[in-house]
Motif scaffolding. Structure first.
Motif, PDB file in Angstrom:
ATOM      1  N   ARG A 330       0.820  -1.330   0.002  1.00 38.93           N
ATOM      2  CA  ARG A 330       0.242  -0.007  -0.229  1.00 38.93           C
ATOM      3  C   ARG A 330       0.785   1.340   0.020  1.00 38.93           C
ATOM      4  N   VAL A 331       0.259   2.514  -0.158  1.00 39.16           N
ATOM      5  CA  VAL A 331       0.837   3.762  -0.052  1.00 39.16           C
ATOM      6  C   VAL A 331       0.043   4.580   0.715  1.00 39.16           C
ATOM      7  N   PHE A 332       0.758   5.027   1.845  1.00 39.18           N
ATOM      8  CA  PHE A 332       0.176   5.803   2.695  1.00 39.18           C
ATOM      9  C   PHE A 332       0.327   7.312   2.647  1.00 39.18           C
ATOM     10  N   VAL A 333      -0.875   7.935   2.868  1.00 41.40           N
ATOM     11  CA  VAL A 333      -0.766   9.413   2.742  1.00 41.40           C
ATOM     12  C   VAL A 333      -1.114  10.005   4.205  1.00 41.40           C
ATOM     13  N   PRO A 334      -0.315  10.498   4.898  1.00 34.61           N
ATOM     14  CA  PRO A 334      -0.508  11.282   6.149  1.00 34.61           C
ATOM     15  C   PRO A 334      -1.240  12.579   5.997  1.00 34.61           C
ATOM     16  N   LEU A 335      -2.121  12.966   6.707  1.00 35.89           N
ATOM     17  CA  LEU A 335      -2.836  14.060   6.780  1.00 35.89           C
ATOM     18  C   LEU A 335      -3.348  14.381   8.182  1.00 35.89           C
ATOM     19  N   VAL A 336      -3.292  15.912   8.391  1.00 35.18           N
ATOM     20  CA  VAL A 336      -3.806  16.530   9.576  1.00 35.18           C
ATOM     21  C   VAL A 336      -4.815  17.306   9.224  1.00 35.18           C
ATOM     22  N   VAL A 337      -6.070  17.388   9.935  1.00 38.77           N
ATOM     23  CA  VAL A 337      -7.152  18.415   9.545  1.00 38.77           C
ATOM     24  C   VAL A 337      -7.424  19.324  10.611  1.00 38.77           C
ATOM     25  N   ARG A 338      -7.440  20.458  10.391  1.00 39.50           N
ATOM     26  CA  ARG A 338      -7.992  21.411  11.253  1.00 39.50           C
ATOM     27  C   ARG A 338      -9.533  21.393  11.272  1.00 39.50           C
ATOM     28  N   GLU A 339     -10.144  21.007  12.377  1.00 43.65           N
ATOM     29  CA  GLU A 339     -11.647  20.646  12.084  1.00 43.65           C
ATOM     30  C   GLU A 339     -12.120  20.912  13.628  1.00 43.65           C
ATOM     31  N   ARG A 340     -13.456  21.711  13.310  1.00 42.45           N
ATOM     32  CA  ARG A 340     -14.278  21.759  14.515  1.00 42.45           C
ATOM     33  C   ARG A 340     -14.731  20.533  15.241  1.00 42.45           C
ATOM     34  N   HIS A 365      -7.568  19.449  15.969  1.00 48.20           N
ATOM     35  CA  HIS A 365      -6.726  18.921  15.134  1.00 48.20           C
ATOM     36  C   HIS A 365      -6.969  17.219  14.825  1.00 48.20           C
ATOM     37  N   VAL A 366      -7.410  16.855  13.595  1.00 45.72           N
ATOM     38  CA  VAL A 366      -7.427  15.430  13.446  1.00 45.72           C
ATOM     39  C   VAL A 366      -6.416  14.714  12.434  1.00 45.72           C
ATOM     40  N   ALA A 367      -5.792  13.518  12.863  1.00 43.58           N
ATOM     41  CA  ALA A 367      -4.895  12.921  12.263  1.00 43.58           C
ATOM     42  C   ALA A 367      -5.683  11.963  11.050  1.00 43.58           C
ATOM     43  N   VAL A 368      -5.147  12.084   9.837  1.00 45.97           N
ATOM     44  CA  VAL A 368      -5.845  11.077   8.996  1.00 45.97           C
ATOM     45  C   VAL A 368      -4.812  10.354   8.159  1.00 45.97           C
ATOM     46  N   LEU A 369      -4.961   8.909   8.196  1.00 39.22           N
ATOM     47  CA  LEU A 369      -4.110   8.051   7.448  1.00 39.22           C
ATOM     48  C   LEU A 369      -4.510   7.451   6.356  1.00 39.22           C
ATOM     49  N   LEU A 370      -4.411   7.762   4.920  1.00 38.59           N
ATOM     50  CA  LEU A 370      -4.946   6.996   4.008  1.00 38.59           C
ATOM     51  C   LEU A 370      -3.947   5.942   3.563  1.00 38.59           C
ATOM     52  N   ASP A 404       3.823  14.450   1.782  1.00 35.57           N
ATOM     53  CA  ASP A 404       3.975  13.230   0.660  1.00 35.57           C
ATOM     54  C   ASP A 404       3.532  12.033   0.884  1.00 35.57           C
ATOM     55  N   ALA A 405       2.930  11.258   0.185  1.00 37.12           N
ATOM     56  CA  ALA A 405       2.775   9.722   0.302  1.00 37.12           C
ATOM     57  C   ALA A 405       4.242   9.020   0.392  1.00 37.12           C
ATOM     58  N   ARG A 406       3.724   8.073   1.448  1.00 33.59           N
ATOM     59  CA  ARG A 406       4.929   7.184   1.898  1.00 33.59           C
ATOM     60  C   ARG A 406       4.595   5.836   1.287  1.00 33.59           C
ATOM     61  N   ALA A 407       5.526   5.103   0.846  1.00 30.59           N
ATOM     62  CA  ALA A 407       5.464   3.852   0.354  1.00 30.59           C
ATOM     63  C   ALA A 407       5.830   2.791   1.482  1.00 30.59           C
ATOM     64  N   ASP A 408       6.831   3.190   2.359  1.00 24.52           N
ATOM     65  CA  ASP A 408       7.302   2.576   3.320  1.00 24.52           C
ATOM     66  C   ASP A 408       6.571   2.819   4.703  1.00 24.52           C
ATOM     67  N   TRP A 409       6.091   1.813   5.217  1.00 25.59           N
ATOM     68  CA  TRP A 409       5.213   1.921   6.747  1.00 25.59           C
ATOM     69  C   TRP A 409       5.933   2.717   7.362  1.00 25.59           C
ATOM     70  N   THR A 410       7.531   2.355   7.794  1.00 28.71           N
ATOM     71  CA  THR A 410       8.183   3.000   8.811  1.00 28.71           C
ATOM     72  C   THR A 410       8.467   4.665   8.422  1.00 28.71           C
ATOM     73  N   ASP A 411       8.126   5.113   7.388  1.00 34.33           N
ATOM     74  CA  ASP A 411       8.146   6.546   6.842  1.00 34.33           C
ATOM     75  C   ASP A 411       6.803   7.416   7.255  1.00 34.33           C
ATOM     76  N   VAL A 412       5.758   6.324   7.827  1.00 37.97           N
ATOM     77  CA  VAL A 412       4.689   7.117   8.086  1.00 37.97           C
ATOM     78  C   VAL A 412       4.793   8.168   9.530  1.00 37.97           C
ATOM     79  N   PRO A 413       5.371   8.011  10.467  1.00 40.66           N
ATOM     80  CA  PRO A 413       5.614   8.644  11.624  1.00 40.66           C
ATOM     81  C   PRO A 413       5.887  10.073  11.172  1.00 40.66           C
TER      82      PRO A 413
END
Length: 543
Positions: A330-340, A365-370, A404-413
């Motif tokens: 999989r490819v992982f996309v890390p996001l953080v959303v400013r959301e009420r 702040h909401v973390a989202v990991l696709l 940017d999208a991460r192809a390696d799980w260890t790069d997600v943090p």
């Protein structure tokens, strides 16, 4: 409140049992020189009771799980009766038959042995005279002690968990207590085997989660040794399962413990559904919301550990897989959303059918990991998610920060921390009043991002205080927002006056006051840049 999988009469949760093997291992029994002559592969069958009987039709008096003791005195010489005797015990689901050799049968009768082997009924002969009363007394007393111990444990756990619920303890506290009593990992799942909560020693939990879906289904089918499961139901609707993973105590005690834990979780959920322990008025939530919050808590725990780096990412991979996140190729996309409204990003993910996790990290702040397939367009899907999120009612100002999208799980943090940094750089600043792309990235925050990274440096803090001292100590605190807007708009006086709802002459007077207080000329690029950097550092420190 709870229901469990229906059991046979010999396996009711409240009935402790010894196995046939354990009974044969008792010291008193070994004195009779027992020999297993049939059904040796069934010695782990539970013995619920011991029954001494010489009657040929003893099967009609049994209810299942009994170890029957006999000398066979009424069966001697009757081969048909001997075969029927064994078959009747099998039909009654007896645990085993023990035949004392002596005058009736000096050797194991072949007819009984063959019939027992065909039925799979353990048959044991005693080569030395043995008082059956001693065996009965020994086994019955042990069973009664086990039953008393199991009931005592059940009541103690029920009292303890009810006390925790009454005191407003969170679900995790309840599960920690259950794991302490069980001495093994405890896992709570939804009906699709997705892990919602765990408790127990971290390394043991991780071992359980590494191949969770396969072993969870085996446990559900009853093929996993030491796994005890209790169904979670509320108002007749099943919504999850609690599993004791690798319980090493008595099976009956494990069932009681699992049932008491399930009752406590159901009660906690019902109270949470009424607003209890949540600060939400009764009637404003339904029980489904409290269960959804469990899913959110599981995602929050995982994402928080990823962001903090307290646990190596590779060790978190089993938890991510067990939580339902696709992780293979999989490819992982890390996001953080400013959301009420923290629950909104997760709802948008579900509506779009995007696999991922979302959970609140801070108040807004909401973390989202696709988790996307390699052939999917990560940028396009991220932009689509951001657009749909902003299209929600009263949500047009939501900020979606991404790495940017991460192809390696260890790069997600590192990716999540980068997205959080971008969101922090945008938060509580004049940049929110400016046009932002649907997805904000590191390149979009420019100088503001650099200053945010350096905000804790004492030299930067000293610089900001020195440059802004005239305004920070002055009585007119409304000048600082004007300066902030003026610099953020590229020193556009018309735009600044419009945003602050003042006339141009009024703005000129305020700018003159600002320059006088600071001792700078804002028309000079270098001086204006110095003040702008100081203001960015001040805002970052305040944030």
């Amino acid at each position: 409140m709870t229901t469990t999988t229906p059991q046979t009469p010999a396996q009711q949760p409240w009935e402790p049992a010894l196995s046939v093997r354990q009974v044969l291992g008792l010291e008193r029994v070994r004195a009779g020189q027992p020999e297993v002559v049939a059904g040796a592969h069934r010695l782990d069958r539970p013995v619920r009771w011991v029954h001494v009987a010489e009657a040929a039709d003893v099967g009609v008096m049994l209810s299942g799980g009994e170890m029957v003791l006999t000398t066979g005195v009424l069966l001697a010489g009757d081969e048909d009766g001997q075969g029927e005797y064994i078959r009747s015990l099998d039909r009654a689901e007896a645990a085993a038959v023990v035949l004392g050799l002596g005058r009736a049968f000096p050797a194991p009768p072949e007819v009984m042995r063959s019939a027992a082997e065909r039925c799979g009924l353990p048959m044991v002969v005693l080569h030395r005279p043995f008082p059956f009363a001693e065996l009965t007394e020994e086994v019955q007393s042990r069973l009664l002690r086990r039953k008393f111990a199991a009931v005592s444990l059940s009541e103690a756990v029920r009292t303890e968990l009810t006390g925790l619920i009454t005191a407003g303890a969170p679900v995790q506290r309840l599960l920690d207590e259950v794991a302490r009593h069980a001495g093994c990992p405890v896992v709570v799942t939804n009906l699709a085997h997705r892990v919602l909560a765990t408790a127990g020693e971290r390394s043991a939990v991780d071992d359980v989660l590494r191949d969770w879906e396969r072993i969870a289904r085996q446990a559900g089918a009853g093929s996993a040794d030491g796994w005890v499961r209790a169904e979670l139901t509320c108002r007749g609707e099943g919504w999850g399962r609690l599993v004791l993973c690798g319980y090493r105590g008595e099976r009956a005690a494990g069932r009681l413990l699992a049932d008491r834990a399930a009752e406590a979780l159901v009660l906690h959920r019902m109270l949470a559904g009424d607003g209890t322990h949540t600060g939400v008025p009764a009637g404003s939530r339904d029980s489904r919301h409290s269960w959804d919050s469990w899913e959110e808590q599981a995602a929050r725990s995982l994402l928080t550990d990823l962001v903090s780096g307290a646990v190596p990412a590779r060790q978190l991979l089993p938890r991510a897989r067990a939580a339902g996140l696709p992780v293979n190729r999989r490819v992982f996309v890390p996001l953080v959303v400013r959301e009420r409204e923290p629950a909104r990003p997760a709802r948008v993910l579900r509506r779009l059918g995007l696999p991922g996790l979302a959970a609140r990290l801070a108040d807004d702040h909401v973390a989202v990991l696709l988790s996307l397939a390699p052939d999917q367009d990560a940028r396009a899907l991220t932009a689509h998610f951001a657009t749909r999120l902003r299209a929600e009612p009263d949500n047009s100002h939501a900020v979606v920060a991404a790495a940017d999208a991460r192809a390696d799980w260890t790069d997600v943090p590192a990716g999540l921390r980068e997205a959080q940094h971008v969101a922090d750089a945008v938060a509580d600043s004049a940049a929110t009043a400016l046009d932002l792309p649907p997805v904000v990235r590191l390149r979009d925050i420019h100088l503001r991002g650099l200053v945010r990274l350096l905000r804790d440096d004492p030299h930067v803090q000293s610089f900001a205080e020195r440059e802004l001292d005239g305004l920070l100590r002055g009585p007119d605190q409304d000048l600082l927002p004007v300066l902030r807007t003026y610099l953020a708009t590229g020193r556009n006086k018309s735009r600044t006056a419009q945003l602050h709802h003042v006339s141009r002459p009024a703005l000129y007077r305020r700018l003159e006051a600002i320059q006088g207080r600071l001792g700078v000329d804002l028309d000079d690029f270098e001086q204006a840049a110095s003040v702008h950097i100081a203001l960015l550092a001040h805002d970052a420190q305040q944030g």
